[in-house]
Design an enzyme around this catalytic site. Structure first.
Site, short mmCIF file in Angstrom:
data_model
loop_
_atom_site.label_atom_id
_atom_site.label_comp_id
_atom_site.label_asym_id
_atom_site.label_seq_id
_atom_site.Cartn_x
_atom_site.Cartn_y
_atom_site.Cartn_z
CD GLU A 112 -26.73 32.86 -24.74
OE1 GLU A 112 -25.97 32.38 -23.90
OE2 GLU A 112 -27.17 34.02 -24.67
CE LYS A 114 -25.73 22.83 -24.04
NZ LYS A 114 -24.54 22.00 -24.09
CG ASP A 116 -19.45 19.98 -27.37
OD1 ASP A 116 -19.49 19.89 -26.13
OD2 ASP A 116 -19.38 19.01 -28.13
CE1 TYR A 223 -22.44 29.67 -19.79
CE2 TYR A 223 -21.02 29.16 -21.65
CZ TYR A 223 -21.49 28.87 -20.39
OH TYR A 223 -21.02 27.77 -19.73
CE LYS A 310 -26.74 17.93 -26.40
NZ LYS A 310 -25.36 18.14 -26.04
CB CYS A 404 5.25 -4.58 -33.82
SG CYS A 404 4.77 -3.84 -35.38
CB CYS A 407 8.07 -5.91 -37.71
SG CYS A 407 8.28 -5.01 -36.16
CB CYS A 422 6.52 -1.08 -33.31
SG CYS A 422 7.76 -1.95 -34.26
CB CYS A 427 8.46 -1.64 -38.04
SG CYS A 427 6.77 -2.22 -38.14
#
Ligand code: IVH
Length: 660
Positions: A112, A114, A116, A223, A310, A404, A407, A422, A427
């Protein structure tokens, strides 16, 4: 109504709601409209309000908690949650098969996907969900029942009578599309984006306020039946029983007679991986028979009867050459890794995000490090970690900027937020984003005003705000590198042309927080001028059907900021269109359209213009407040959804009759 009658009614409503909930969220096949469903839920809510002592924790009204928790309780798992040993080659799978055969003969496997995401355990007593917990250290985890209840595909009460007292395991995940949408929205409002769907899932489940979790697009695949007071023979039978009990099971599971066909199916799943809307990072191979599983037992960490294979990782190792700082549309400072170019899952990557400075510090990533870079969920590549053991001592950390980088203004950080910003609204970095947004296709659609031209205009100090675009002269543009007479004229012409764009495009182009394309259209059709919109009160805006509270607040904030008022005044002075003919009398006033499939007589933008000219609005997603779905050739899933929601579906000819 007396209590006995109420109890009966409540029971019936809960049963019906659970049935339709399952149809919608598990089977993806609703048989009633959202409206009818909402009505049933409302009815139940009002009955429960009248008879509060009839409320039970498994009532469908109890999916979202009313207040945040102070913290999570730690709970011990009924059965330890082991993890799976990983393999990366088919030879390793054959080794696994040989090990299995030392203990048992005639093995069948189930293969089946897997998923994540984040593994969780759900406990049911007498058919009622009593607890949901994170994996934690495998022995005990956090009690996140309140958060898990918000996931509609988790049954609060089991269907049928086969399973009653059980513990199941499953993977909570965020769909890739849901994840992208979530991040996009976060970006727009200057919030924190997640690195990948897995982090988004784990982060959501850690929220103490289930009302927030309820808004995140989470789902679950179950599962594993880890405990059951009813004896079942095999994993296959368990999956079927779980499905019958109302759980969402990944349909891609398959029983195979031996390891060769298991390997073949792993290959197949790896191909399917690209087509599904969730992150599948491998396949799990499980011995089917429970008796055999028992015989095989487990090591201290992993069961001997299952293994994960995997898929090829979308990760690579490379050198971190530098860390630069990018300033976003809302002024957020993001550290960006400059990498020695490297191939990651078929794409050459030379930049990767480091998300924010907290994360940078937590992961202790330094310039000069060997790092692991990953691409996942089709998003910007990210730095996963540094290999500390490869350090030579010359690596340098990156200091959190105090100013920043664009600027020079002192940056700030709001309490409780990770983002460093900022604060300078003028800016140039922010201005650059605003200009890009304003000129973009969905906004004012200004041809020839792409990113590099905007950069040049800013470098030459020719524009300080959006309105300055309209004062640009031919000789200004000729000063820019790469521009000749003809190309300069073209740019001037496109800017000039944009003055006549629809009001909705202007509203969208202003970049007001929480105001997307659709909201902008709604506002344009309701107010028909920027002046009127700017005077609208928050209460009035909140009344508008289809406009969220956040948008209403953001609009009022926008128009109460002095710079924005000045900007609008200047835009008006340029002769730009800021009002539209009163559209109240137009035949399609306020009607909402969505297109799916290809049209033969016009392009999508043309079709959209027809709708807008008659006062209508064009949306991109199907919801119950859409009035018409126009279906062309090869329509997509929107067509199916529209049918389910009973929205009026019309073909191209019918559409023409309405709009032309
Ligand atoms: S079975 C004892 N099946 O992967 C067997 N796990 O390291 C328990 N996972 O913690 C796991 N998809 O969170 C199983 N189809 C699947 C899975 C799956 C994802 C996760 C799960 C587990 C980890 C294994």
């Amino acid at each position: 109504m007396n209590k006995t009658e109420a109890r009966k009614k409540i029971e019936k409503l809960r049963k019906d709601i659970n049935f339709h909930n399952h149809k919608y969220y598990v089977e993806n096949n609703p048989v009633i409209s959202d409206y009818e469903f909402d009505q049933m839920l409302k009815k139940l809510e009002s009955l429960e309000l009248e008879f509060p002592d009839l409320i039970t924790p498994d009532s469908p009204t109890q999916r979202v908690g009313e207040k945040p928790l102070d913290g999570f309780n730690t709970v011990e798992h009924k059965i330890p949650m082991l993890s799976l040993a990983n393999t990366y080659t088919y030879d390793e799978l054959k080794d696994f098969d040989e090990r299995v055969k030392k203990y048992v003969l005639d093995v069948e496997y189930v293969v089946e996907p897997k998923i994540d995401g984040a593994g969780v355990a759900l406990l049911y007593e007498n058919g009622v969900l009593v607890r949901g917990a994170t994996r934690g250290d495998g022995v005990s985890g956090d009690d996140i029942t309140q958060n898990l209840k918000t996931i509609h595909s988790i049954p609060l009460r089991l269907q049928g009578n086969e399973l009653k007292n059980i513990e199941v395991r499953g993977e909570v995940y965020m769909s890739v599309e849901g994840f992208k949408k979530y991040n996009k929205e976060q970006e727009k409002i200057g919030g924190i984006v997640f690195a990948n769907p897995r982090n988004a899932t784990a982060g959501s489940l850690r929220q103490l306020d289930s009302r927030i979790v309820a808004k995140r697009p989470l789902d679950i695949f179950i599962y594993f039946l880890s405990f059951s007071d009813k004896d079942l023979e095999s994993h296959e039978k368990a999956l079927i029983a779980l499905k019958n009990a109302g759980f969402r099971i990944n349909p891609l599971w398959k029983k195979v007679p031996e390891i060769k066909s298991a390997i073949k199916y792993c290959k197949k799943l790896e191909e399917i991986r690209k087509k599904v809307d969730y992150e599948m990072d491998g396949a799990v191979i499980k011995v089917n028979s429970f008796a055999q599983q028992k015989k095989l037992g487990e090591t201290s960490k992993n069961p001997r009867w299952a293994i994960s294979y995997k898929f090829s990782a979308k990760q690579s190792t490379t050198r971190l050459k530098d860390i630069t700082v990018q300033v976003g549309r809302m002024g957020t400072l993001t550290p960006v890794a400059i990498l020695k170019p490297v191939e990651v899952g078929g794409v050459i990557v030379s930049r990767a995000t480091l998300h924010n400075f907290d994360e940078l510090k937590r992961k202790d990533i330094r310039i000069g490090d060997w790092i692991l870079v990953e691409r996942s969920g089709d998003v910007i590549p990210q730095v996963v970690k540094s290999f500390y053991e490869k350090r030579t001592g010359i690596e340098k950390g990156k200091k959190v900027p105090k100013r920043c980088p664009v600027c020079g203004t002192q940056v700030n950080r709001s309490e409780g937020e990770v983002a460093i910003r900022c604060p300078n609204k003028m800016c140039p970095a922010r201005l650059k984003w605003r200009l890009r947004y304003y000129a973009s296709r969905d906004a004012m659609d200004i041809d020839h005003l792409g990113e590099s031209t905007i950069d040049k205009l800013l470098d030459e100090d020719l524009v300080k705000n959006i309105a300055d675009l309209y004062s640009l002269k031919l000789e200004d543009i000729l000063k820019l590198e790469g521009f000749k007479e003809k190309s300069a004229q073209n740019l001037i012409k496109s800017i000039e042309k944009s003055k006549k764009q629809d009001l909705s495009r202007l509203i969208y182009g202003l970049g007001i927080r929480h105001v997307g394309k659709y909201t902008a259209q709604l506002l344009a059709s309701k107010y028909s001028s920027i002046d009127k919109l700017s005077k609208a009160s928050e209460e009035e805006l909140k009344e508008i059907d289809g406009l969220g509270d956040k948008s209403a607040e953001a609009i009022v904030t926008f128009f109460s900021t002095e710079e924005n008022i000045k900007l609008i005044d200047r835009l008006k002075d340029t002769g730009i269109k800021t009002k539209e003919k009163r559209k109240q009398e137009l035949p399609l006033q306020g009607k909402k359209f969505v297109f799916t499939g290809s049209l033969t007589s016009f392009s999508r933008p043309e079709a959209a213009d027809f709708v807008k000219n008659k006062g209508g609005i064009v949306g991109s997603t199907i919801s119950k407040d859409i009035d018409y779905v126009v279906v062309g050739g090869n329509p997509g899933s929107k067509y199916e959804k529209a049918k389910k929601l009973n929205i009026k579906i019309i073909n191209e000819d019918e559409f023409k009759k309405i709009v032309i």
